[in-house]
Enzyme design. Structure first.
Site, PDB file in Angstrom:
ATOM      1  N   LYS A 126     -65.015  17.828 -89.410  1.00 22.49           N
ATOM      2  CA  LYS A 126     -63.625  17.545 -88.909  1.00 22.49           C
ATOM      3  C   LYS A 126     -62.818  17.578 -89.930  1.00 22.49           C
ATOM      4  CE  LYS A 126     -61.562  16.592 -85.067  1.00 22.49           C
ATOM      5  NZ  LYS A 126     -61.789  16.817 -83.840  1.00 22.49           N
ATOM      6  N   ASP A 166     -56.573  19.801 -83.000  1.00 25.11           N
ATOM      7  CA  ASP A 166     -56.751  18.502 -82.556  1.00 25.11           C
ATOM      8  C   ASP A 166     -55.432  17.800 -82.484  1.00 25.11           C
ATOM      9  OD1 ASP A 166     -59.302  16.492 -82.043  1.00 25.11           O
ATOM     10  OD2 ASP A 166     -57.626  15.443 -83.179  1.00 25.11           O
TER      11      ASP A 166
HETATM   12  P1  NDP Z   1     -51.739  16.770 -78.786  1.00 24.77           P
HETATM   13  O1  NDP Z   1     -51.362  16.636 -80.278  1.00 24.77           O
HETATM   14  O2  NDP Z   1     -51.659  18.006 -78.166  1.00 24.77           O
HETATM   15  O3  NDP Z   1     -51.388  15.585 -77.975  1.00 24.77           O
HETATM   16  C1  NDP Z   1     -51.803  14.155 -78.043  1.00 24.77           C
HETATM   17  C2  NDP Z   1     -50.995  13.146 -77.063  1.00 24.77           C
HETATM   18  O4  NDP Z   1     -51.603  12.090 -77.344  1.00 24.77           O
HETATM   19  C3  NDP Z   1     -49.484  13.255 -77.339  1.00 24.77           C
HETATM   20  O5  NDP Z   1     -48.978  12.994 -75.873  1.00 24.77           O
HETATM   21  C4  NDP Z   1     -49.280  12.084 -78.218  1.00 24.77           C
HETATM   22  O6  NDP Z   1     -48.028  11.411 -77.845  1.00 24.77           O
HETATM   23  C5  NDP Z   1     -50.324  11.184 -77.757  1.00 24.77           C
HETATM   24  N1  NDP Z   1     -50.641  10.482 -79.001  1.00 24.77           N
HETATM   25  C6  NDP Z   1     -51.377  10.933 -80.031  1.00 24.77           C
HETATM   26  N2  NDP Z   1     -51.634   9.963 -80.852  1.00 24.77           N
HETATM   27  C7  NDP Z   1     -51.145   8.670 -80.376  1.00 24.77           C
HETATM   28  C8  NDP Z   1     -50.897   7.583 -80.714  1.00 24.77           C
HETATM   29  N3  NDP Z   1     -51.512   7.084 -81.907  1.00 24.77           N
HETATM   30  N4  NDP Z   1     -50.534   6.468 -79.902  1.00 24.77           N
HETATM   31  C9  NDP Z   1     -50.288   6.739 -78.656  1.00 24.77           C
HETATM   32  N5  NDP Z   1     -50.122   8.250 -78.132  1.00 24.77           N
HETATM   33  C10 NDP Z   1     -50.559   9.084 -79.145  1.00 24.77           C
HETATM   34  O7  NDP Z   1     -53.625  16.555 -79.016  1.00 24.77           O
HETATM   35  P2  NDP Z   1     -54.834  17.036 -77.960  1.00 24.77           P
HETATM   36  O8  NDP Z   1     -54.348  16.906 -76.583  1.00 24.77           O
HETATM   37  O9  NDP Z   1     -55.233  18.188 -78.685  1.00 24.77           O
HETATM   38  O10 NDP Z   1     -55.806  15.626 -78.178  1.00 24.77           O
HETATM   39  C11 NDP Z   1     -55.742  14.482 -77.571  1.00 24.77           C
HETATM   40  C12 NDP Z   1     -57.235  13.565 -77.634  1.00 24.77           C
HETATM   41  O11 NDP Z   1     -58.159  14.555 -77.149  1.00 24.77           O
HETATM   42  C13 NDP Z   1     -57.489  13.445 -79.158  1.00 24.77           C
HETATM   43  O12 NDP Z   1     -58.223  12.076 -79.058  1.00 24.77           O
HETATM   44  C14 NDP Z   1     -58.281  14.534 -79.537  1.00 24.77           C
HETATM   45  O13 NDP Z   1     -59.299  14.097 -80.637  1.00 24.77           O
HETATM   46  C15 NDP Z   1     -59.074  14.841 -78.453  1.00 24.77           C
HETATM   47  N6  NDP Z   1     -59.758  16.452 -78.143  1.00 24.77           N
HETATM   48  C16 NDP Z   1     -58.918  17.176 -78.292  1.00 24.77           C
HETATM   49  C17 NDP Z   1     -59.415  18.452 -78.213  1.00 24.77           C
HETATM   50  C18 NDP Z   1     -58.745  19.923 -78.406  1.00 24.77           C
HETATM   51  O14 NDP Z   1     -59.430  20.917 -78.026  1.00 24.77           O
HETATM   52  N7  NDP Z   1     -57.618  19.699 -78.462  1.00 24.77           N
HETATM   53  C19 NDP Z   1     -60.946  18.785 -77.898  1.00 24.77           C
HETATM   54  C20 NDP Z   1     -61.701  17.400 -77.815  1.00 24.77           C
HETATM   55  C21 NDP Z   1     -61.053  16.312 -77.940  1.00 24.77           C
HETATM   56  P3  NDP Z   1     -46.794  11.863 -78.957  1.00 24.77           P
HETATM   57  O15 NDP Z   1     -46.495  13.515 -78.309  1.00 24.77           O
HETATM   58  O16 NDP Z   1     -45.815  10.929 -78.707  1.00 24.77           O
HETATM   59  O17 NDP Z   1     -47.323  11.983 -80.379  1.00 24.77           O
HETATM   60  O1  2IT Z   2     -62.666  17.098 -80.815  1.00 21.45           O
HETATM   61  C1  2IT Z   2     -63.035  18.241 -80.485  1.00 21.45           C
HETATM   62  O2  2IT Z   2     -64.037  18.743 -80.088  1.00 21.45           O
HETATM   63  C2  2IT Z   2     -61.934  19.269 -80.921  1.00 21.45           C
HETATM   64  N1  2IT Z   2     -60.823  18.836 -81.410  1.00 21.45           N
HETATM   65  C3  2IT Z   2     -62.231  20.739 -80.855  1.00 21.45           C
HETATM   66  C4  2IT Z   2     -62.841  21.116 -82.100  1.00 21.45           C
HETATM   67  C5  2IT Z   2     -63.138  22.681 -81.972  1.00 21.45           C
HETATM   68  O3  2IT Z   2     -63.708  23.095 -82.818  1.00 21.45           O
HETATM   69  O4  2IT Z   2     -62.677  23.404 -81.154  1.00 21.45           O
END
Ligand code: NDP
Ligand code: 2IT
Length: 445
Positions: A126, A166
């Site tokens: 990561k 992420d």
């Molecule tokens: P994005 O940046 O697309 O979206 C994040 C969302 O969460 C936004 O709505 C943001 O609000 C909110 N958010 C982020 N940080 C905070 C915080 N500290 N407090 C409150 N709200 C918060 O990210 P993703 O959708 O990609 O990721 C979301 C989660 O999913 C994370 O935990 C990530 O690790 C996990 N994840 C992502 C994957 C991927 O493929 N993208 C894969 C597996 C897990 P705002 O816009 O106001 O910042």
């Molecule tokens: O938390 C996760 O699994 C991710 N942000 C996706 C990682 C990836 O390599 O697609």
């Protein structure tokens, strides 16, 4: 917890002071692993746990760049290459002001087990930065990404380490990062990053995969009780990549998704969230949820507060770590919650998980429920390696098979270890044994 594991845990916590999120992730995994070590004393002899908790490599670097006003800005970049027993390090990059080593290590540690559960040949890693993309122009984001890659490029590669997105890192950032990697190395090495655009080596379904996969996993949990998403009242936290696609998938299965959030507040839309409008506001305009509320009648916007104050039968936390605490969990349980699928990484606190499990709520931990994103990244790597690209239908079918497989493996492992329905135990043991066996086979490295 097993006394032998307690001693190892204490050493790990003492060796990594001040990294609260990493401690939390380690402790949660250790709590599942006592029975495995009773059956496999060879894992203790080979110090598998001690080695697993020590990243193979940790890179911390300076990221200098200039903002649009010509001022010099300095951020900190990270890449933690945690474990390569099963394949090249694989995991996302997070750009958020809260990022520090403890966050990157918790995410990298979780990623080892998640990636093992997918059944794909990928290790765990990561990275990210404390850079805050919010309010930055495209040009600033580009200059930041170019500077970040100017250091990172020497550490990554399709056979070494394959970053992706992420929080704060999506298609735009991956584009700038890939462009700079290509320029520095003079190689069109598609498999070095995933989450790429469709016309330049990306995979269909990768943008949807994490949210879709979380819903597929949760649907499989519901099926074990003769239930489904049809007719459920769903609340989702976040409104980013994972949240939006979880909302879309849950709706396609007949659920009413009535609320979601961003870091400023949350919306309640009893008519069901309009995904097209949500995408327009959040993805195209990079706007805020209060803009969504302003454009659609019957929607209430709550400034601040917690989206977990909204009743739900299914909760899908898709924002960030430790966003759902014990009190929120107890309130949801009192008001009829039946299932939780974690789209985010570690969104439920340890207290919240205990509340869900004691109440008999179906609980799918992130390292299993959100594995569809990284699994589809591995499918992107597979397409890149064979210079091929698959249809949406074929790729979605592969994703569905992988998520059903992860569900079934977690459920079978929980049964095998005498705690049916405990997906936390199933995911931790299932992921761990696969990595531990590979480490044992590969000798002391
Ligand atoms: P994005 O940046 O697309 O979206 C994040 C969302 O969460 C936004 O709505 C943001 O609000 C909110 N958010 C982020 N940080 C905070 C915080 N500290 N407090 C409150 N709200 C918060 O990210 P993703 O959708 O990609 O990721 C979301 C989660 O999913 C994370 O935990 C990530 O690790 C996990 N994840 C992502 C994957 C991927 O493929 N993208 C894969 C597996 C897990 P705002 O816009 O106001 O910042
Ligand atoms: O938390 C996760 O699994 C991710 N942000 C996706 C990682 C990836 O390599 O697609």
């Amino acid at each position: 917890m097993d006394a032998r594991l307690e001693a190892i845990r204490d050493t790990v916590l003492a060796r990594n002071p001040g990294e609260a999120e990493f401690h939390q992730a380690v402790v949660e995994v250790f709590e599942s692993l006592g029975p495995v070590h009773d059956r496999h004393p060879e894992f203790l002899d080979a110090a598998i746990l001690e080695r697993l908790c020590e990243p193979e490599r940790q890179i911390i670097f300076r990221v200098p760049w200039t903002d649009d006003a010509g001022r010099v800005q300095i951020n900190r970049g990270f890449r933690v290459e945690f474990n390569s027993a099963l394949g090249p390090y694989k995991g996302g990059l997070r750009f958020h002001p809260s990022v520090y080593l403890g966050i990157v290590k918790f995410l990298g540690f979780e990623q080892i087990f998640k990636n093992a559960l997918t059944g794909m040949p990928i290790g765990g890693g990561k990275g990210g930065s404390d850079f805050d993309p919010r309010g930055r122009s495209d040009a600033e984001v580009m200059r930041f990404c170019q500077s970040f890659m100017t250091e990172l490029y020497r550490h990554i590669g399709e056979y070494t380490d394959v970053p992706a997105g992420d929080i704060g890192v999506g298609g735009r950032e991956i584009g700038y990062l890939f462009g700079q990697y290509k320029r520095i190395t003079n190689r069109y090495e598609s498999g070095v990053l995933t989450g790429k655009g469709i016309s330049w080596g990306g995979s269909l379904v990768r943008p949807e995969a994490t949210g879709f996969g979380t819903v597929i996993f949760t649907q499989e949990m519901l099926k074990t009780r003769g239930d489904s998403f049809d007719g459920q009242r769903v609340v989702v936290s976040g409104s980013g990549n994972v949240a939006i696609n979880a909302i879309a998938k849950a709706q396609s299965l007949g659920a009413a998704v009535v609320a979601c959030s961003d870091s400023s507040g949350y919306i309640v839309d009893e008519a069901g969230i309009d995904v097209a409008l949500l995408r327009e506001v959040k993805e195209e305009e990079r706007g805020r949820l209060k803009d969504y509320a302003a454009r659609r009648s019957g929607v209430s916007y709550v400034d601040g507060g917690s989206v977990w104050d909204v009743d739900a039968t299914v909760a899908l936390p898709c924002a960030t770590q430790n966003e759902l605490d014990g009190d929120a969990a107890a309130r949801l349980v009192r008001n009829g919650l039946v299932a939780v699928g974690e789209g985010a990484n570690m969104p439920s606190t340890r207290e919240a998980v205990a509340v869900f499990q004691e109440a008999g709520v179906l609980f799918g931990p992130g390292k299993a429920a959100n594995a569809g994103g990284v699994a589809t990244s591995a499918l992107e790597m597979q397409q890149n390696a064979s210079r091929d690209s698959w249809s949406f239908e074929h790729t979605e079918e592969r994703l569905t098979d992988i998520m059903v497989g992860i569900h079934d493996r977690c459920a079978a492992t929980a049964d095998e270890y005498g705690d049916p329905g405990n997906y936390v135990l199933g995911a931790n043991i299932g992921g761990f044994v696969k990595v531990a066996d590979a480490m044992l086979a590969q000798g002391l490295i």
